[in-house]
Scaffold this motif. Sequence first.
Motif, PDB file in Angstrom:
ATOM      1  N   GLY A  19      -0.479  -3.439   5.758  1.00 46.29           N
ATOM      2  CA  GLY A  19      -0.278  -2.653   4.547  1.00 46.29           C
ATOM      3  C   GLY A  19       0.265  -3.427   3.409  1.00 46.29           C
TER       4      GLY A  19
ATOM      5  N   GLY B  51       1.374   2.157   8.664  1.00 50.36           N
ATOM      6  CA  GLY B  51       0.111   2.218   9.371  1.00 50.36           C
ATOM      7  C   GLY B  51       0.054   3.396  10.330  1.00 50.36           C
TER       8      GLY B  51
ATOM      9  N   LEU C  88       0.812  -1.225   0.000  1.00 49.27           N
ATOM     10  CA  LEU C  88       0.000   0.000   0.000  1.00 49.27           C
ATOM     11  C   LEU C  88       0.839   1.265   0.000  1.00 49.27           C
ATOM     12  CD1 LEU C  88      -2.946  -0.976   2.383  1.00 49.27           C
ATOM     13  CD2 LEU C  88      -2.873  -0.969  -0.120  1.00 49.27           C
TER      14      LEU C  88
ATOM     15  N   ASP D 102      -5.694   3.050  11.879  1.00 49.76           N
ATOM     16  CA  ASP D 102      -5.825   1.803  11.112  1.00 49.76           C
ATOM     17  C   ASP D 102      -5.993   0.621  12.056  1.00 49.76           C
ATOM     18  OD1 ASP D 102      -5.413   3.024   8.522  1.00 49.76           O
ATOM     19  OD2 ASP D 102      -3.265   3.077   8.970  1.00 49.76           O
TER      20      ASP D 102
END
Length: 109
Positions: free
Chosen positions: A109, A82, A78, A86
């Motif tokens: 992620g 984080g 991603l 999250d």
Amino acid sequence: SITFVSGVLGRRPGINCCPLAVTNGALEGLTRSLALELGPRLRVNCLSPGFCDTERFDRMDTDRKAAMLANTADSLPLRRVGEPSDMGEAIHYLATAKFVTGVVLDVDG
């Protein structure tokens, strides 16, 4: 509902991380066992967070912290690290999802 928090070290241990690896692995095993023993009365799940930018890094040199966060983000699908929110959203999901038990949820992620 019970929601434990472990970490990736239970499945991908690092050097000098033996106590954390053992603890995280035990929590994940406990999650699966308790889900069987306590269901259907109680659901038991576990969050396994990935790298998260928290206040633990606030005392780092600003440039060093920025480089660390950028390098980590570049290594994740991603392309970001984080945030505490999250992890909070994931814990909320595990605590409220009525048909989820015995799950170790990687939020990495």
